[in-house]
Motif scaffolding. Structure first.
Motif, short mmCIF file in Angstrom:
data_model
loop_
_atom_site.label_atom_id
_atom_site.label_comp_id
_atom_site.label_asym_id
_atom_site.label_seq_id
_atom_site.Cartn_x
_atom_site.Cartn_y
_atom_site.Cartn_z
N SER A 135 11.32 5.63 4.12
CA SER A 135 11.54 6.90 5.04
C SER A 135 12.53 7.61 3.88
N HIS A 136 13.25 7.34 3.09
CA HIS A 136 14.16 7.84 2.13
C HIS A 136 13.16 8.54 1.11
N HIS A 137 12.10 7.70 0.73
CA HIS A 137 11.43 7.99 -0.51
C HIS A 137 10.34 9.48 0.26
N VAL A 138 10.13 9.32 1.36
CA VAL A 138 9.28 10.27 2.16
C VAL A 138 10.08 11.84 2.26
N GLU A 139 11.37 11.55 2.54
CA GLU A 139 12.27 12.48 2.75
C GLU A 139 12.50 13.24 1.35
N LYS A 140 12.59 12.52 0.29
CA LYS A 140 12.97 13.30 -0.88
C LYS A 140 11.42 13.93 -1.52
N LEU A 141 10.40 13.33 -1.41
CA LEU A 141 9.06 14.07 -1.50
C LEU A 141 8.99 15.36 -0.60
N GLU A 142 9.25 15.19 0.56
CA GLU A 142 9.18 16.43 1.43
C GLU A 142 10.14 17.53 1.06
N ASN A 143 11.33 17.18 0.57
CA ASN A 143 12.45 18.16 -0.08
C ASN A 143 11.60 18.72 -1.26
N GLY A 144 10.87 17.84 -2.18
CA GLY A 144 10.50 18.49 -3.31
C GLY A 144 9.44 19.50 -2.78
N GLN A 160 0.86 -1.08 0.22
CA GLN A 160 -0.06 0.15 -0.14
C GLN A 160 0.72 1.13 -0.16
N ARG A 161 1.84 1.31 0.61
CA ARG A 161 2.87 2.36 0.94
C ARG A 161 3.63 2.73 -0.41
N ARG A 162 4.12 1.52 -1.13
CA ARG A 162 4.72 1.62 -2.28
C ARG A 162 3.86 2.46 -3.39
N LYS A 163 2.66 2.03 -3.58
CA LYS A 163 1.80 2.70 -4.37
C LYS A 163 1.64 4.00 -4.08
N ALA A 164 1.13 4.13 -2.87
CA ALA A 164 0.91 5.54 -2.33
C ALA A 164 2.06 6.38 -2.61
N LEU A 165 3.50 6.26 -2.33
CA LEU A 165 4.52 7.08 -2.52
C LEU A 165 4.81 7.20 -4.05
N ASN A 166 4.72 6.27 -4.68
CA ASN A 166 5.01 6.35 -6.20
C ASN A 166 3.94 7.11 -6.72
N ASP A 167 2.46 7.09 -6.45
CA ASP A 167 1.53 7.95 -6.92
C ASP A 167 2.05 9.59 -6.64
N ALA A 168 2.38 9.58 -5.34
CA ALA A 168 2.64 11.13 -4.93
C ALA A 168 3.95 11.54 -5.63
N GLN A 169 4.89 10.65 -6.17
CA GLN A 169 5.88 11.31 -6.97
C GLN A 169 5.57 11.37 -8.33
N ALA A 170 4.69 10.57 -8.87
CA ALA A 170 3.97 10.82 -10.37
C ALA A 170 3.40 12.04 -10.36
N GLN A 171 2.68 12.14 -9.27
CA GLN A 171 1.70 13.55 -9.13
C GLN A 171 2.48 14.67 -9.10
N MET A 172 3.68 14.77 -8.35
CA MET A 172 4.45 16.03 -8.26
C MET A 172 5.18 16.44 -9.48
N LYS A 173 5.45 15.20 -10.29
CA LYS A 173 6.10 15.65 -11.57
C LYS A 173 5.18 16.15 -12.50
N ILE A 174 3.91 15.54 -12.72
CA ILE A 174 2.79 16.00 -13.67
C ILE A 174 2.37 17.56 -13.26
#
Length: 227
Positions: free
Chosen positions: A196-205, A38-52
């Motif tokens: 945690s590393h993925h969340v940190e990257k998203l938070e920085n973005g 569930q978390r992998r899908k949610a974080l990947n979706d957040a990353q894709a949404q940020m780029k779009i």
């Protein structure tokens, strides 16, 4: 050839406490794997949404039109939530005839920081549970192992002639508890560190976008008169 004993047979022969430990660890493992997917899908979706969204934002789109477009889709999430919160607060403060552009920008920045904190909390959902499972599962398994071995040696002391065949099944069933503890802990620790590393990257973005958006709104607040 001696009959082989399966893991399931060892589980059935284990004491009630060791069985409980195994079932707890099995439940931890199943819950953890469900949360991992569930978390992998949610974080990947957040990353894709940020780029779009960033591609659309930096394409030179009108901010008012972009705000209406994002708001019309329903409750904003991710980086869109920062944009909606910031632009909504910016428009509200400008309509209130505030004469200080810096006060407008400060208020907008605070609104976006609240949205940022809310989004980071959402991204970190289930991560504390994974950390807890990774920390305590080996100890729970070790407790089951110690208890099982202790019972095996107590039973061994009650017979006159002790053989390895008498104590081996009890030790084997006890060691399964440790194995299950590691089986639950290792994926949980790996997933926690990775997410945690993925969340940190998203938070920085998100933080970088917030600062850049604040700069844009600051230029608008100084270049355009208040209504």
């Amino acid at each position: 050839m001696s009959a082989e004993i399966s893991i399931f047979d060892l589980f059935l022969q284990a004491s009630l406490l060791v069985k409980s430990v195994m079932l707890i660890l099995l439940g931890f493992s199943i819950a953890c794997w469900a949360m991992i997917f569930q978390r992998r899908k949610a974080l990947n979706d957040a990353q894709a949404q940020m780029k779009i969204f960033e591609d659309k934002f930096w394409s030179g789109a009108d901010l008012s039109k972009l705000y209406n477009e994002v708001s019309s889709k329903g409750p904003a999430t991710g980086i869109e939530s920062l944009f909606v919160s910031g632009f909504k607060e910016f428009a509200r403060l400008r309509k209130s005839n505030m004469d200080s552009p810096q006060a407008i920008v400060d208020g907008t920045h605070r609104a976006m920081r609240v949205a940022l904190s809310r989004e980071v909390d959402h991204l970190e959902t289930h991560l504390p549970f994974m950390a807890t499972v990774g920390s305590i599962s080996p100890y729970i398994g070790l407790f089951g192992t110690v208890w099982g071995i202790m019972n095996s040696f107590i039973a061994l002391g009650a017979v006159e002639q002790a053989t390895l065949a008498m104590v081996a099944p009890g030790i084997a069933e006890a060691l399964i508890a440790t194995a299950m503890g590691l089986f639950a802990a290792i994926p949980a620790v790996i997933a926690f560190n990775r997410f945690s590393h993925h969340v940190e990257k998203l938070e920085n973005g998100y933080g970088n976008f917030m600062e850049e958006f604040s700069s844009i709104l600051q230029r608008q607040s100084t270049s355009e008169p208040s209504a």
